[in-house]
Design a protein around this motif. Structure first.
Motif, PDB file in Angstrom:
ATOM      1  N   LYS A  28      20.345 -29.865   8.071  1.00  0.00           N
ATOM      2  CA  LYS A  28      20.763 -28.551   7.587  1.00  0.00           C
ATOM      3  C   LYS A  28      21.902 -28.683   6.588  1.00  0.00           C
ATOM      4  CE  LYS A  28      21.362 -25.533  10.917  1.00  0.00           C
ATOM      5  NZ  LYS A  28      21.757 -24.989  12.242  1.00  0.00           N
ATOM      6  N   ALA A  29      22.085 -27.635   5.806  1.00  0.00           N
ATOM      7  CA  ALA A  29      23.236 -27.574   4.910  1.00  0.00           C
ATOM      8  C   ALA A  29      24.483 -27.266   5.721  1.00  0.00           C
ATOM      9  CB  ALA A  29      23.017 -26.503   3.843  1.00  0.00           C
ATOM     10  N   ARG A  82      15.708 -24.956   5.221  1.00  0.00           N
ATOM     11  CA  ARG A  82      15.057 -26.023   4.439  1.00  0.00           C
ATOM     12  C   ARG A  82      15.555 -27.358   4.949  1.00  0.00           C
ATOM     13  NH1 ARG A  82      16.191 -29.021  -0.222  1.00  0.00           N
ATOM     14  NH2 ARG A  82      18.195 -27.944  -0.498  1.00  0.00           N
ATOM     15  N   ARG A  84      16.980 -30.769   4.899  1.00  0.00           N
ATOM     16  CA  ARG A  84      17.832 -31.482   3.937  1.00  0.00           C
ATOM     17  C   ARG A  84      17.807 -32.982   4.240  1.00  0.00           C
ATOM     18  NH1 ARG A  84      21.726 -28.251   1.417  1.00  0.00           N
ATOM     19  NH2 ARG A  84      22.293 -30.215   0.436  1.00  0.00           N
ATOM     20  N   TRP A  85      16.739 -33.652   3.804  1.00  0.00           N
ATOM     21  CA  TRP A  85      16.639 -35.093   4.023  1.00  0.00           C
ATOM     22  C   TRP A  85      17.672 -35.862   3.191  1.00  0.00           C
ATOM     23  CZ3 TRP A  85      13.896 -36.439   8.059  1.00  0.00           C
ATOM     24  CH2 TRP A  85      12.836 -35.623   8.465  1.00  0.00           C
ATOM     25  N   ASP A  86      18.179 -35.202   2.140  1.00  0.00           N
ATOM     26  CA  ASP A  86      19.165 -35.871   1.298  1.00  0.00           C
ATOM     27  C   ASP A  86      20.482 -36.107   2.027  1.00  0.00           C
ATOM     28  OD1 ASP A  86      19.277 -32.987   1.213  1.00  0.00           O
ATOM     29  OD2 ASP A  86      20.872 -33.207  -0.284  1.00  0.00           O
ATOM     30  N   ASN A  87      20.686 -35.434   3.179  1.00  0.00           N
ATOM     31  CA  ASN A  87      21.892 -35.696   3.968  1.00  0.00           C
ATOM     32  C   ASN A  87      21.974 -37.160   4.390  1.00  0.00           C
ATOM     33  OD1 ASN A  87      22.885 -33.088   3.874  1.00  0.00           O
ATOM     34  ND2 ASN A  87      21.914 -32.456   5.789  1.00  0.00           N
ATOM     35  N   ASP A 125      31.437 -32.072   4.819  1.00  0.00           N
ATOM     36  CA  ASP A 125      30.014 -31.767   4.760  1.00  0.00           C
ATOM     37  C   ASP A 125      29.422 -32.107   6.127  1.00  0.00           C
ATOM     38  OD1 ASP A 125      27.287 -31.591   4.339  1.00  0.00           O
ATOM     39  OD2 ASP A 125      27.398 -32.364   2.292  1.00  0.00           O
ATOM     40  N   GLY A 129      26.594 -31.419   7.553  1.00  0.00           N
ATOM     41  CA  GLY A 129      25.235 -31.945   7.560  1.00  0.00           C
ATOM     42  C   GLY A 129      25.217 -33.442   7.313  1.00  0.00           C
ATOM     43  N   GLU A 130      26.010 -33.893   6.357  1.00  0.00           N
ATOM     44  CA  GLU A 130      26.116 -35.324   6.068  1.00  0.00           C
ATOM     45  C   GLU A 130      26.751 -36.070   7.239  1.00  0.00           C
ATOM     46  OE1 GLU A 130      28.454 -38.227   2.889  1.00  0.00           O
ATOM     47  OE2 GLU A 130      28.025 -36.131   2.367  1.00  0.00           O
TER      48      GLU A 130
END
Length: 277
Positions: A37-38, A52, A54-57, A240, A242-243
Motif C-alpha cells: 500500500k501507499a 492499488r 504497490r510492488w515498487d515498495n 514511507d 509502505g516501503e
C-alpha cells in the motif's frame, strides 16, 4: 459420557490453538498487506485492502536499505556466530555432562548470571577495548561478542542432550580403543545433532535480529547489517511506511522460510532437550 467429554476437550484445545494462531499470524498478515500500500493509505486505515498494489515498495526498500549488501553482511555474521557457538558450546557441554565438576554449582551460577546479565553492562568497556585494538567495523570481532553472549545459553541447553546419552555407549567406545575426541565426534555428535540444530536455529534468529551490538561496533556503510539498515529507513520527520513494511518483510522472510523447512528438527530438538536435566 466419556466420548462427549473427549469432544469437548478437543473442541477447547483446537479453539485455543486457533485463537493463538490468529494472534501470531495477524501481525505478519498486516505487514504483508501494508507492504503493498501507499504510505497515505496505511495512515488512513492500516486494515483496509490497498486500492492499488504497490510492488515498487519492495524495489525501493531493496535499493534504499542497500539490502544487496546488508543482507549478505547479516548472513555472514549469523553464519560465523552459529559455527562458533555450536562448536565451542558442544565441546564445553560434553565436558560438563560427562565429567564430574567439583565447582559445578558455582559454574551453574556463572552461566545463569551470564545468560541473564544485560549486554548494556559490558557495552562501553567492550567498545573502548575494541577501539584500542582497531576492531571496530570488524564482523569477526562482532561474531566473537555474539558468541560470548549466546554461549552460556547454548551450553546449558546442550548439556541436557549430552546427559541424555547412555553412559554405556561411551564406555563401550572407550573399551574398543576410541579416544575421547573420537567418542565425542563419532558417538555423541550424531545423537545430539537435533539439539545442535535447535541451538543453530535459536542463535541464528538472535544474531539475525540483533541491533544494539551491530549498530555499536559496525558503523561503516559497507558493514551495516540488514536490521540496522532497516532502522535507518525511518526518517526524523517523515517515513514511507509502505516501503518500511516491505523492508520488514524482506528481513523476516529468510528466517520464516528457514524455520518452516526445519521446524520438525527444531521441535524434535526441543523435545529431546527436556528428557533429562
Amino acid at each position: 459420557m466419556r466420548l462427549s467429554e473427549s469432544r469437548i476437550t478437543y473442541t477447547i484445545v483446537y479453539a485455543t490453538l486457533g485463537i493463538l494462531l490468529f494472534i501470531t499470524l495477524l501481525p505478519i498478515a498486516l505487514m504483508v498487506l501494508n507492504s503493498l500500500k501507499a504510505s497515505s493509505e496505511i495512515v488512513q486505515n492500516p486494515l483496509a485492502w490497498p486500492s492499488r498494489l504497490r510492488w515498487d515498495n519492495f524495489a525501493n526498500a531493496w535499493r534504499d536499505a542497500n539490502f544487496a549488501r546488508t543482507l549478505l553482511n547479516s548472513a555472514v555474521l549469523t553464519a560465523m556466530t552459529i559455527v562458533l557457538v555450536c562448536t565451542t558450546g558442544s565441546l564445553t557441554a560434553y565436558v560438563l555432562a560427562r565429567r564430574k565438576i567439583k565447582a559445578w554449582k558455582i559454574l551453574t551460577f556463572y552461566l545463569l548470571a551470564s545468560t541473564t546479565a544485560p549486554i548494556q553492562l559490558f557495552l562501553f568497556p567492550l567498545y573502548f577495548g575494541f577501539a584500542r585494538l582497531g576492531l571496530i567495523n570488524n564482523p569477526i570481532a562482532v561474531a566473537f561478542i555474539y558468541t560470548a553472549v549466546y554461549s552460556p545459553f547454548a551450553i546449558m541447553l546442550l548439556r541436557t542432550y549430552f546427559l541424555a546419552v547412555p553412559k554405556e555407549l561411551e564406555e563401550a567406545a572407550l573399551i574398543d580403543g576410541a579416544t575421547h575426541w573420537q567418542v565425542f565426534r563419532r558417538v555423541f555428535l550424531p545423537i545430539v545433532s537435533p539439539g545442535i540444530m535447535t541451538i543453530a536455529l535459536i542463535i541464528g534468529l538472535y544474531s539475525w535480529n540483533e541491533f544494539l551490538i551491530a549498530t555499536t561496533f559496525l558503523q561503516g556503510q559497507d558493514r551495516l547489517t540488514a536490521v540496522v539498515s532497516f532502522f535507518l529507513l525511518s526518517g526524523q520527520y517523515s517515513s514511507d511506511w509502505g516501503e518500511i513494511m516491505a523492508a520488514a518483510l524482506i528481513i523476516v522472510l529468510p528466517i520464516v522460510i528457514l524455520f518452516v523447512l526445519l521446524q520438525r528438527r527444531f521441535i524434535e530438538g526441543m523435545a529431546g532437550g527436556s528428557v533429562k536435566g
